[in-house]
Design a protein around this motif. Structure first.
Motif, PDB file in Angstrom:
ATOM      1  N   ASN A 365       0.825  -1.216   0.000  1.00 41.64           N
ATOM      2  CA  ASN A 365       0.000   0.000   0.000  1.00 41.64           C
ATOM      3  C   ASN A 365       0.857   1.263   0.000  1.00 41.64           C
ATOM      4  O   ASN A 365       0.676   2.176   0.807  1.00 41.64           O
ATOM      5  N   ASN A 366       1.802   1.309  -0.933  1.00 47.41           N
ATOM      6  CA  ASN A 366       2.701   2.453  -1.066  1.00 47.41           C
ATOM      7  C   ASN A 366       2.299   3.313  -2.259  1.00 47.41           C
ATOM      8  O   ASN A 366       2.111   2.793  -3.369  1.00 47.41           O
ATOM      9  N   ILE A 367       2.158   4.605  -2.037  1.00 48.84           N
ATOM     10  CA  ILE A 367       1.851   5.557  -3.101  1.00 48.84           C
ATOM     11  C   ILE A 367       2.981   6.566  -3.164  1.00 48.84           C
ATOM     12  O   ILE A 367       3.213   7.320  -2.224  1.00 48.84           O
ATOM     13  N   MET A 368       3.706   6.567  -4.271  1.00 50.72           N
ATOM     14  CA  MET A 368       4.800   7.518  -4.472  1.00 50.72           C
ATOM     15  C   MET A 368       4.292   8.707  -5.273  1.00 50.72           C
ATOM     16  O   MET A 368       3.714   8.533  -6.357  1.00 50.72           O
ATOM     17  N   LEU A 369       4.486   9.913  -4.755  1.00 55.37           N
ATOM     18  CA  LEU A 369       4.124  11.136  -5.451  1.00 55.37           C
ATOM     19  C   LEU A 369       5.391  11.803  -5.979  1.00 55.37           C
ATOM     20  O   LEU A 369       6.421  11.797  -5.314  1.00 55.37           O
ATOM     21  N   ALA A 370       5.310  12.397  -7.158  1.00 58.21           N
ATOM     22  CA  ALA A 370       6.475  13.050  -7.748  1.00 58.21           C
ATOM     23  C   ALA A 370       6.040  14.230  -8.602  1.00 58.21           C
ATOM     24  O   ALA A 370       4.901  14.285  -9.081  1.00 58.21           O
ATOM     25  N   GLY A 371       6.956  15.177  -8.781  1.00 57.62           N
ATOM     26  CA  GLY A 371       6.732  16.324  -9.654  1.00 57.62           C
ATOM     27  C   GLY A 371       7.892  16.462 -10.611  1.00 57.62           C
ATOM     28  O   GLY A 371       8.327  15.489 -11.203  1.00 57.62           O
TER      29      GLY A 371
END
Length: 516
Positions: A365-371
């Motif tokens: 249940n890992n959510i990686m956010l990036a820009g």
């Protein structure tokens, strides 16, 4: 070059003022400011650029509050602000909504994305993944409405303070700060392009660089930028003994842990500086290379392990740059150097250590956010070549990456037909699933309340992958591996709350006259 743009005169120091400003503040549980929860008096001076931060007491977790500042002895009042406290670590929260942004370039366009989320008012917090400001200079003041101030690349404390203040004049950015609690981290442009531990793409720790930049060193420039950032941004000093630390963790009830990283400025090994691309590609797999430095890396892995042990349903990881491996040969890469070495692809062993932590400790249940990339990317989190993965079903992944494009910074295209790529993403996180919605701005060349729904994704609790069919099998623009692109230009007006098909936008960004 950059050295030419900083060769003129600038403020060598900040002129101190003998005057202090007194304010009275109050925080209430109602928008009419009648049910006062806490209040007090606060002072500010030129030493902190006349900014004010207050830590109110007597607040309840996951509760909405309203606040206002009044200049002592006068009727001069600030607009009424609204905020929301975070949940306590053991609190049961059914759902949390996040608006996620990155890369807001003031002269490139209007910050419509900030205003759209504020007008819809469906989230609890704003996440900013970096490049809140840009250090470069564009336009001519007095001629161009959004020409940068100061009109030179940023170096001094005066420069960085002035630039952040200019960004805060954008009406939609003001609205977002007024309505939401922000959780932010920085990327490179809060200081300078392609930053790392010892320099930037156009500046390094050499005497030649020091002289070219008018007697300003890498460390001094970084400290100027960091000081202005901590003055102006709604953020605590994370560690009083470590003034460069911004990485931190938020335990948002039993629903999620939000881990905000610094993969840019803290202790990053050398990155691609445009003139050393071949060298960086040759060393990208070296074990000693790190985006974070050993102290932050070890803290990050321990935080992931602790998050699972405490029973948090989800781990939301806010970082600056794209985590997944992406072949960019068709964009700005080459067959010899097919990856963007300024992203995690340039630090392969750091990524491998992250994956190893997740797999070895069975952390899902890992959510990686990036820009950072000025493009939208969505993919399963996969340790390629190390663990089996079925791209059809998604089995073998340990989570999902949601990478968002820019608020206004230039991306792949210049018109709706070629891009639709200035966007924001909204995450609705519940115990059963995470729902991610991507929105595009039809134009940022003008201020407007318009947006286009680009795609919607779901990650089911325990699934550790994008729900199939991905995005329901269709997206508004871009590319989807298994599905269809169906461009409708169906546009939502967040102010009038109305829908219409719009095909009348031919300019994505603000344009400037060519200089000779």
């Amino acid at each position: 070059g950059l050295s030419d743009s900083v060769s003129g005169a600038w403020e060598e120091y900040i002129r101190a003022s003998k005057h202090k400003v007194c304010t009275q503040w109050r925080i209430t549980s109602d928008a009419n400011l009648t049910r006062v929860v806490d209040h007090g008096t606060a002072y500010t001076t030129s030493d902190i650029d006349f900014t004010i931060k207050v830590e109110a007491k007597k607040l309840r977790p996951f509760t909405t509050y309203y606040y206002q500042f009044t200049q002592c002895g006068t009727t001069n009042r600030s607009p009424v602000g609204r905020t929301k406290t975070s949940p306590s670590a053991d609190q049961k929260i059914d759902k949390i909504g996040l608006a996620v942004y990155s890369c807001s370039n003031y002269p490139n366009g209007y910050f419509n994305a900030y205003g759209n989320a504020a007008r819809k008012d469906r989230v609890d917090y704003v996440i900013h993944l970096g490049d809140y400001i840009y250090e470069s200079s564009v336009g001519v003041q007095g001629r161009d409405a959004r020409a940068t101030n100061p009109s030179r690349a940023l170096l001094t404390l005066y420069d960085y303070r002035t630039r952040i203040a200019q960004y805060r004049t954008d009406a939609d950015l003001q609205l977002s700060h007024q309505k939401f609690a922000w959780i932010a981290t920085w990327d490179d442009h809060e200081v300078a392009n392609n930053g790392y531990r010892d320099g930037f793409s156009a500046m390094n720790n050499t005497e030649d660089s020091f002289l070219r930049f008018g007697g300003v060193s890498v460390d001094q420039r970084k400290m100027n930028a960091v000081r202005a950032y901590f003055e102006w941004m709604p953020i605590r000093q994370v560690n009083m003994d470590d003034n460069l630390r911004i990485w931190r963790n938020f335990q948002m009830g039993t629903l999620l842990d939000l881990t905000m990283l610094d993969t840019r400025n803290y202790d990053r090994s050398i990155t691609d500086l445009n003139y050393n691309t071949d060298y960086i590609y040759k060393i990208h797999d070296d074990a000693g290379r790190s985006l974070m430095g050993s102290q932050q890396e070890n803290w990050f892995y321990k935080t992931l392990i602790s998050s699972k042990k405490r029973g948090a349903a989800w781990r939301i990881i806010g970082n600056q740059i794209v985590f997944s491996r992406i072949n960019i040969t068709s964009w700005f890469g080459t067959f010899e150097n097919p990856y963007n070495e300024d992203q995690w692809d340039g630090y392969a062993k750091n990524r491998a250590r992250t994956f190893q932590t997740l797999y070895d400790h069975d952390i899902g249940n890992n959510i990686m956010l990036a820009g950072d990339s000025h493009a939208n990317w969505v993919s399963d989190l996969v340790w390629l070549d190390e663990h089996p993965y079925d791209s059809v079903t998604g089995e073998g992944a340990v989570g999902v990456e949601f990478a968002g494009t820019a608020v206004t910074s230039s991306g792949f295209g210049g018109t709706i037909q070629s891009a639709n790529n200035q966007s924001s993403s909204l995450l609705q996180i519940g115990y059963d699933a995470v729902h991610a919605s991507y929105y595009g701005m039809p134009t940022v060349a003008t201020r407007n309340p318009l947006e286009i729904s680009l795609a919607n994704f779901t990650v089911v609790n325990g699934g550790n992958k994008l729900q199939r069919p991905v995005a329901g099998g269709k997206v508004e623009s871009g590319f989807i591996k298994t599905g269809q692109v169906q461009m409708t230009n169906l546009t939502y007006n967040t102010q009038k709350q109305s829908w219409a098909v719009r095909n009348d936008f031919n300019q994505m960004f603000i344009s400037y006259p060519r200089t000779t």
